[in-house]
Enzyme design. Structure first.
Site, PDB file in Angstrom:
ATOM      1  N   GLY A  45       0.840  -1.186   0.000  1.00  0.00           N
ATOM      2  CA  GLY A  45       0.000   0.000   0.000  1.00  0.00           C
ATOM      3  C   GLY A  45       0.875   1.234   0.000  1.00  0.00           C
ATOM      4  O   GLY A  45       2.007   1.202   0.489  1.00  0.00           O
ATOM      5  N   GLN A  50       2.937   9.854   1.588  1.00  0.00           N
ATOM      6  CA  GLN A  50       4.232   9.175   1.561  1.00  0.00           C
ATOM      7  C   GLN A  50       5.075   9.567   0.354  1.00  0.00           C
ATOM      8  O   GLN A  50       6.247   9.223   0.284  1.00  0.00           O
ATOM      9  CB  GLN A  50       4.044   7.662   1.574  1.00  0.00           C
ATOM     10  CG  GLN A  50       3.489   7.140   2.873  1.00  0.00           C
ATOM     11  CD  GLN A  50       3.348   5.639   2.816  1.00  0.00           C
ATOM     12  OE1 GLN A  50       2.363   5.125   2.303  1.00  0.00           O
ATOM     13  NE2 GLN A  50       4.352   4.948   3.334  1.00  0.00           N
ATOM     14  N   CYS A 106       6.146  -0.087   7.562  1.00  0.00           N
ATOM     15  CA  CYS A 106       5.758   1.057   6.727  1.00  0.00           C
ATOM     16  C   CYS A 106       6.960   1.473   5.888  1.00  0.00           C
ATOM     17  O   CYS A 106       8.077   1.543   6.408  1.00  0.00           O
ATOM     18  CB  CYS A 106       5.293   2.208   7.612  1.00  0.00           C
ATOM     19  SG  CYS A 106       4.785   3.672   6.717  1.00  0.00           S
ATOM     20  N   LEU A 107       6.720   1.765   4.616  1.00  0.00           N
ATOM     21  CA  LEU A 107       7.805   2.199   3.743  1.00  0.00           C
ATOM     22  C   LEU A 107       8.450   3.491   4.239  1.00  0.00           C
ATOM     23  O   LEU A 107       9.636   3.714   4.020  1.00  0.00           O
ATOM     24  CB  LEU A 107       7.287   2.393   2.311  1.00  0.00           C
ATOM     25  CG  LEU A 107       6.789   1.131   1.607  1.00  0.00           C
ATOM     26  CD1 LEU A 107       6.134   1.476   0.280  1.00  0.00           C
ATOM     27  CD2 LEU A 107       7.922   0.133   1.405  1.00  0.00           C
ATOM     28  N   HIS A 148      -4.311   0.889   7.453  1.00  0.00           N
ATOM     29  CA  HIS A 148      -2.966   1.466   7.549  1.00  0.00           C
ATOM     30  C   HIS A 148      -2.833   2.661   6.595  1.00  0.00           C
ATOM     31  O   HIS A 148      -2.368   3.737   6.983  1.00  0.00           O
ATOM     32  CB  HIS A 148      -1.920   0.389   7.232  1.00  0.00           C
ATOM     33  CG  HIS A 148      -0.509   0.869   7.299  1.00  0.00           C
ATOM     34  ND1 HIS A 148       0.334   0.529   8.332  1.00  0.00           N
ATOM     35  CD2 HIS A 148       0.217   1.644   6.458  1.00  0.00           C
ATOM     36  CE1 HIS A 148       1.520   1.083   8.116  1.00  0.00           C
ATOM     37  NE2 HIS A 148       1.476   1.763   6.982  1.00  0.00           N
ATOM     38  N   GLU A 149      -3.256   2.467   5.340  1.00  0.00           N
ATOM     39  CA  GLU A 149      -3.144   3.546   4.355  1.00  0.00           C
ATOM     40  C   GLU A 149      -4.117   4.682   4.667  1.00  0.00           C
ATOM     41  O   GLU A 149      -3.791   5.854   4.480  1.00  0.00           O
ATOM     42  CB  GLU A 149      -3.360   3.012   2.941  1.00  0.00           C
ATOM     43  CG  GLU A 149      -2.349   1.970   2.499  1.00  0.00           C
ATOM     44  CD  GLU A 149      -0.897   2.351   2.733  1.00  0.00           C
ATOM     45  OE1 GLU A 149      -0.536   3.535   2.533  1.00  0.00           O
ATOM     46  OE2 GLU A 149      -0.103   1.472   3.125  1.00  0.00           O
ATOM     47  N   HIS A 152      -2.662   7.078   6.994  1.00  0.00           N
ATOM     48  CA  HIS A 152      -1.739   8.033   6.360  1.00  0.00           C
ATOM     49  C   HIS A 152      -2.465   9.277   5.870  1.00  0.00           C
ATOM     50  O   HIS A 152      -1.961  10.392   6.046  1.00  0.00           O
ATOM     51  CB  HIS A 152      -1.006   7.388   5.179  1.00  0.00           C
ATOM     52  CG  HIS A 152       0.214   6.621   5.556  1.00  0.00           C
ATOM     53  ND1 HIS A 152       1.306   7.199   6.170  1.00  0.00           N
ATOM     54  CD2 HIS A 152       0.529   5.316   5.391  1.00  0.00           C
ATOM     55  CE1 HIS A 152       2.237   6.279   6.364  1.00  0.00           C
ATOM     56  NE2 HIS A 152       1.789   5.124   5.912  1.00  0.00           N
TER      57      HIS A 152
END
Length: 192
Positions: A45, A50, A106-107, A148-149, A152
């Protein structure tokens, strides 16, 4: 085009995203770049904050994970067929089910993974990439990735769910990420 992932410590990750319309400049190219960036960074995701955009947009592909699970692991997520979808201006309508733990990463916060508790199911309303109104219910791993996304675009990070002691224990790692003292195999942009 592969875009750099914004690292922890950048204020854009803490800002709630704004709704966008179909006339958002370069939207289709942005979505294509987000998919390319997601796959290049081996993620499941990716949210617009991000990549430095404070807008309510994210992409999710849980199918790639679910399709590669061993049969016994796949049984854990029965009823979750996976999703590959663009979510624009999403709003969670309902959260249901018992909360369950899963080790999230997480990226934007590389090298840190922690057990996070989230509900089993979510019901969400959003626009797809063609600005068609959608409403859907997701469960299991797909729901978790969407939660999760979604966080963000609300300016939240998975580490916000950690207890104070756990946060204290990872403080040095978070500081290292902010300072760019972490190595990853994808493009990152660190706070200045």
């Amino acid at each position: 085009m592969i875009l750099p992932i914004i690292a922890y410590g950048d204020p854009v990750l803490r800002k709630a995203g704004e709704d966008i319309g179909p006339d958002y400049p370069g939207l289709q190219e942005l979505i294509a770049n987000m998919w390319e960036t997601l796959y290049a960074s081996h993620g499941v995701g990716l949210a617009a904050p991000q990549i430095g955009r404070s807008i309510r947009l994210f992409v999710v592909d849980s199918r790639q994970v679910l399709d590669n699970l061993e049969p016994d692991e796949r049984e854990e997520y029965a009823g979750d067929d996976g999703v590959k979808q663009v979510f624009i201006n999403p709003r969670i309508v309902d959260r249901e089910g018992e909360e369950w733990a899963y080790e999230e990463g997480c990226l934007s916060i590389p090298k840190i993974r922690e057990d996070i508790y989230r509900p089993e199911t979510l019901h969400i309303r959003y626009m797809d990439e063609h600005f068609q109104q959608q409403e859907a219910t997701f469960n299991g791993l797909s729901a978790r990735i969407i939660f999760h996304e979604y966080d963000h675009v609300e300016g939240k990070l998975f580490i916000d769910y950690l207890k104070p002691l756990k946060k204290k224990l990872i403080r040095k790692k978070l500081d290292d990420i902010t300072r760019g003292k972490v190595q990853v195999d994808y493009k990152m942009r660190f706070p200045r």
